[in-house]
Design a protein around this motif. Structure first.
Motif, PDB file in Angstrom:
ATOM      1  N   GLY A  55       0.804  -1.221   0.000  1.00 47.56           N
ATOM      2  CA  GLY A  55       0.000   0.000   0.000  1.00 47.56           C
ATOM      3  C   GLY A  55       0.836   1.268   0.000  1.00 47.56           C
ATOM      4  N   LEU A 110      -9.426  -3.085  -1.472  1.00 46.85           N
ATOM      5  CA  LEU A 110      -8.128  -2.547  -1.064  1.00 46.85           C
ATOM      6  C   LEU A 110      -7.568  -1.639  -2.149  1.00 46.85           C
ATOM      7  CD1 LEU A 110      -6.448  -5.569   0.749  1.00 46.85           C
ATOM      8  CD2 LEU A 110      -7.255  -3.411   1.710  1.00 46.85           C
ATOM      9  N   TRP A 164      -3.680   2.170   6.047  1.00 41.03           N
ATOM     10  CA  TRP A 164      -3.509   0.951   5.252  1.00 41.03           C
ATOM     11  C   TRP A 164      -3.054  -0.207   6.137  1.00 41.03           C
ATOM     12  CZ3 TRP A 164      -4.174  -1.056   0.403  1.00 41.03           C
ATOM     13  CH2 TRP A 164      -3.461  -2.220   0.095  1.00 41.03           C
ATOM     14  N   VAL A 201      -5.114  -3.622   6.782  1.00 41.21           N
ATOM     15  CA  VAL A 201      -4.579  -4.935   6.451  1.00 41.21           C
ATOM     16  C   VAL A 201      -4.529  -5.835   7.686  1.00 41.21           C
ATOM     17  CG1 VAL A 201      -2.478  -6.142   5.801  1.00 41.21           C
ATOM     18  CG2 VAL A 201      -3.261  -4.204   4.444  1.00 41.21           C
TER      19      VAL A 201
END
Lengths: 237, 237
Positions: free
Chosen positions: A142, A199, A226, A230
């Motif tokens: 990310g 995502l 991010w 996750v």
DNA sequence: ACATTAAACGGACCTCGGTCCGGTTGCCCT
DNA sequence: AGGGCAACCGGACCGAGGTCCGTTTAATGT
């Protein structure tokens, strides 16, 4: 509708000679994003390649150089197709034949940067590359993409002209595959394919740019977000 | 850059008379999305309203009617600004003065549907409305928006012309506020504001449309994905 | 060398979103 | 009533993306 889109000329995933790679999807809307090779599990070019004629190849190169120059000096958004053609001493039609449309040209311009990024997470060092555990790679992915897009935001922004076409570009496709793979390896539960899309939605150039410039958020915050996301997804139910 | 954007004429959040609500943000880029009233915690119109002249109001109404008609019969994407002006027997300039640009017009067209949706989750019955627990509302919100956008996808698609402007529209703003509020009430940990953006990213018209039409997913799958996502985010760390 | 042909070329042309400005008109104030 | 003015109107105009098609040319086969 297109006229004669000899593909954006972007191979994106190939590491070989940049001269021959010509994706030439026949009918415009069909972007067959299937396929996959053993090595990386990633492959996109629809393999109906077609060697360019010498003069065409020359023009293509000159067009890209000129376009890059103009984009650098006055911003990608302020470069017209006509000015590119003129600066490259080429007819307008030539530009469109080669790159299909404005988006295609921008995408081709991005190709170089995109390759760099791809190399980083396909074959680069940890935590992005293949030598790190999947979760770590996912976390690193990310921020890497965000930073990358942020650095070339004007190009990326200019490259997403169409409203729907945004999700059918080579870069997007590749990231999707990559993220899906990482999610699988991380043994994340749930609808992995869909999750990948979600995502990636977070990594959308437009969104990142908006959060950064309109909402006053900073990159670090996005990165933290991010990672948090996750982690929470990774947690077993 | 704008010329004379007398606002899209969309009040969106007001429940009162539809005739007078005129958002007229002076300089284009400033969309002051602050504010909030006690009742719903939601308010957008920048309150620099300005009563339209009678003839202007007449034209505005006729333009919207005509536009809706054309959009219904040949698809929003195939309706040109000029054809609208012509059909309404009005000069082109009039259309642009009233709605700013194509996006503005589409947004105004959407206003009606948008109100409906807003009413549903602002004051409607459970599980969407205020009489349900926050988590349930949050879960119901996604599917509601998705179904709604899917039903009027051509309009919504047409309404997001600009690449960045997508995140600065009244509907988006309102949803953002709503989702943020629900996340807070649900006591979801983490960067709530950012999470709201991410969740909304999933509900992006373009993405939903893409998943539905290009990726062969069905609405039920998307809804399940939403619920799953919300549940996992809701879980305490 | 030369014929053949598919591909490439160029620029006139079209469409459509958006702008400008000279003329008009509803609205308010006295 | 009527005068002043800001808002409004219309449509000519502009720029840029995208298309078409008659012409040229690089590659290939003989």
């Amino acid at each position: 509708m297109f006229y004669h889109p000899t593909g954006p000329g972007s191979t994106f995933v190939h590491r070989s000679v940049t001269l021959r790679g010509m994706t030439s999807s026949g009918p415009p809307p069909s972007v067959p994003y299937e396929a996959s090779d053993g090595r990386t599990g990633l492959s996109l070019t629809s393999c109906t390649e077609r060697r360019l004629r010498a003069d065409a190849e020359r023009n293509r190169t000159r067009l890209l150089e000129v376009a890059a120059g103009l984009a650098a000096e006055r911003g990608a958004a302020n470069v017209t197709m006509e000015s590119i053609a003129a600066a490259a001493q080429v007819g307008k039609g030539t530009v469109f034949r080669r790159f299909g449309d404005r988006t295609g040209l921008m995408l081709a311009l991005l190709d170089h940067h995109e390759r760099q990024l791809q190399a980083a997470f396909l074959t680069g060092p940890p935590p992005l590359g293949p030598d790190a555990p999947a979760l770590a790679r996912l976390r690193a992915f990310g921020p890497a993409v965000m930073r990358h897009e942020h650095r070339h935001s004007d190009l990326y922004l200019a490259a997403q002209g169409a409203p729907d076409r945004r999700y059918s570009t080579s870069p997007h496709e590749l990231r999707l595959t990559h993220i899906t793979m990482l999610l699988r390896r991380t043994k994340v539960p749930g609808d992995v394919e869909l999750l990948a899309h979600i995502l990636l939605g977070f990594l959308d150039t437009g969104l990142v740019h908006h959060l950064l410039t309109q909402r006053g958020m900073c990159l670090e915050r996005l990165e933290a977000g991010w990672n948090d996301l996750v982690d929470r997804l990774g947690a077993r139910t």
